[in-house]
Design a protein around this motif. Structure first.
Motif, PDB file in Angstrom:
ATOM      1  N   UNK A  47     -45.964  20.842-145.273  1.00 54.50           N
ATOM      2  CA  UNK A  47     -46.825  21.939-145.701  1.00 54.50           C
ATOM      3  C   UNK A  47     -46.009  23.014-146.434  1.00 54.50           C
ATOM      4  N   UNK A  48     -46.620  23.592-147.452  1.00 54.31           N
ATOM      5  CA  UNK A  48     -45.960  24.637-148.238  1.00 54.31           C
ATOM      6  C   UNK A  48     -46.590  25.981-147.889  1.00 54.31           C
ATOM      7  N   UNK A  49     -45.910  26.775-147.072  1.00 55.33           N
ATOM      8  CA  UNK A  49     -46.444  28.065-146.654  1.00 55.33           C
ATOM      9  C   UNK A  49     -46.261  29.115-147.743  1.00 55.33           C
ATOM     10  N   UNK A  50     -47.088  30.150-147.669  1.00 53.59           N
ATOM     11  CA  UNK A  50     -47.019  31.234-148.654  1.00 53.59           C
ATOM     12  C   UNK A  50     -45.986  32.285-148.254  1.00 53.59           C
ATOM     13  N   UNK A  51     -45.864  32.537-146.969  1.00 54.27           N
ATOM     14  CA  UNK A  51     -44.998  33.618-146.491  1.00 54.27           C
ATOM     15  C   UNK A  51     -44.174  33.175-145.286  1.00 54.27           C
ATOM     16  N   UNK A  52     -43.026  33.780-145.129  1.00 57.07           N
ATOM     17  CA  UNK A  52     -42.240  33.652-143.916  1.00 57.07           C
ATOM     18  C   UNK A  52     -41.654  32.285-143.626  1.00 57.07           C
ATOM     19  N   UNK A  53     -41.355  31.507-144.646  1.00 55.83           N
ATOM     20  CA  UNK A  53     -40.749  30.196-144.405  1.00 55.83           C
ATOM     21  C   UNK A  53     -39.418  30.340-143.676  1.00 55.83           C
ATOM     22  N   UNK A  54     -38.781  31.485-143.821  1.00 59.09           N
ATOM     23  CA  UNK A  54     -37.482  31.723-143.197  1.00 59.09           C
ATOM     24  C   UNK A  54     -37.587  32.467-141.866  1.00 59.09           C
ATOM     25  N   UNK A  55     -38.811  32.734-141.402  1.00 57.76           N
ATOM     26  CA  UNK A  55     -39.011  33.579-140.220  1.00 57.76           C
ATOM     27  C   UNK A  55     -39.111  32.738-138.940  1.00 57.76           C
ATOM     28  N   UNK A  56     -38.222  32.963-137.984  1.00 56.33           N
ATOM     29  CA  UNK A  56     -38.340  32.271-136.700  1.00 56.33           C
ATOM     30  C   UNK A  56     -39.697  32.575-136.070  1.00 56.33           C
ATOM     31  N   UNK A  57     -40.369  31.551-135.593  1.00 57.92           N
ATOM     32  CA  UNK A  57     -41.673  31.732-134.972  1.00 57.92           C
ATOM     33  C   UNK A  57     -42.824  31.775-135.951  1.00 57.92           C
ATOM     34  N   UNK A  59     -45.280  30.277-139.205  1.00 58.18           N
ATOM     35  CA  UNK A  59     -46.106  29.080-139.300  1.00 58.18           C
ATOM     36  C   UNK A  59     -45.242  27.831-139.470  1.00 58.18           C
ATOM     37  N   UNK A  60     -44.345  27.848-140.442  1.00 55.76           N
ATOM     38  CA  UNK A  60     -43.536  26.664-140.732  1.00 55.76           C
ATOM     39  C   UNK A  60     -42.560  26.353-139.598  1.00 55.76           C
ATOM     40  N   UNK A  61     -42.019  27.376-138.971  1.00 55.76           N
ATOM     41  CA  UNK A  61     -41.099  27.180-137.859  1.00 55.76           C
ATOM     42  C   UNK A  61     -41.806  26.474-136.706  1.00 55.76           C
ATOM     43  N   UNK A  62     -43.036  26.882-136.426  1.00 56.13           N
ATOM     44  CA  UNK A  62     -43.801  26.261-135.345  1.00 56.13           C
ATOM     45  C   UNK A  62     -44.171  24.815-135.681  1.00 56.13           C
ATOM     46  N   UNK A  63     -44.233  24.503-136.955  1.00 53.25           N
ATOM     47  CA  UNK A  63     -44.579  23.165-137.425  1.00 53.25           C
ATOM     48  C   UNK A  63     -43.345  22.284-137.624  1.00 53.25           C
ATOM     49  N   UNK A  64     -42.177  22.897-137.563  1.00 53.45           N
ATOM     50  CA  UNK A  64     -40.929  22.259-138.002  1.00 53.45           C
ATOM     51  C   UNK A  64     -40.617  20.929-137.332  1.00 53.45           C
ATOM     52  N   UNK A  65     -40.909  20.770-136.081  1.00 52.38           N
ATOM     53  CA  UNK A  65     -40.567  19.513-135.407  1.00 52.38           C
ATOM     54  C   UNK A  65     -41.209  18.327-136.113  1.00 52.38           C
ATOM     55  N   UNK A  66     -42.289  18.567-136.793  1.00 54.77           N
ATOM     56  CA  UNK A  66     -43.018  17.491-137.449  1.00 54.77           C
ATOM     57  C   UNK A  66     -42.397  17.082-138.774  1.00 54.77           C
ATOM     58  N   UNK A  89     -34.251  35.484-149.366  1.00 54.85           N
ATOM     59  CA  UNK A  89     -34.573  35.325-147.947  1.00 54.85           C
ATOM     60  C   UNK A  89     -34.599  33.860-147.566  1.00 54.85           C
ATOM     61  N   UNK A  90     -35.158  33.017-148.412  1.00 51.94           N
ATOM     62  CA  UNK A  90     -35.220  31.591-148.127  1.00 51.94           C
ATOM     63  C   UNK A  90     -33.818  30.989-148.137  1.00 51.94           C
ATOM     64  N   UNK A  91     -33.033  31.358-149.158  1.00 50.63           N
ATOM     65  CA  UNK A  91     -31.662  30.846-149.278  1.00 50.63           C
ATOM     66  C   UNK A  91     -30.826  31.261-148.068  1.00 50.63           C
ATOM     67  N   UNK A  92     -30.921  32.515-147.667  1.00 55.90           N
ATOM     68  CA  UNK A  92     -30.095  33.030-146.576  1.00 55.90           C
ATOM     69  C   UNK A  92     -30.479  32.449-145.223  1.00 55.90           C
TER      70      UNK A  92
END
Length: 94
Positions: A47-57, A59-66, A89-92
């Motif tokens: 999935x391609x999220x709009x915001x917070x791909x680098x944020x712990x907790x 949307x993408x982080x919660x989906x990450x195991x998949x 932010x994404x790079x870092x």
């Protein structure tokens, strides 16, 4: 799904599931629908999220195991005032 399969070999999991104006779904909804995407036999992109791909907790982080079952990780390229800050932010976070 037939139309998507006829149009190519790769399928984006969900476009901006964290946005009301796009896929607009919870992580739980996306996980419940994922087997239908797998059943197409197509190469799947996470999935391609709009915001917070680098944020712990986030949307993408919660989906990450998949993501172990995905073959690609989509990356959006945006231009404008926030483009450099978002990219940094994404790079870092990597």
């Amino acid at each position: 799904m037939k139309e998507a399969k006829a149009g190519g070999t790769t399928l984006l999991g969900f476009n901006e599931p964290d946005m009301a104006g796009q896929a607009n779904m919870s992580v739980e909804q996306a996980l419940a629908l994922w087997p239908r995407l797998q059943a197409t036999g197509m190469r799947l992109g996470a999935p391609a999220v709009a915001f917070g791909a680098d944020r712990p907790g986030g949307w993408l982080d919660r989906y990450a195991w998949f993501t172990l079952s995905t073959k690609t990780s989509p990356t959006g390229l945006y231009t404008g005032a926030n483009a450099n800050a978002s990219g940094a932010a994404y790079r870092d976070a990597a």
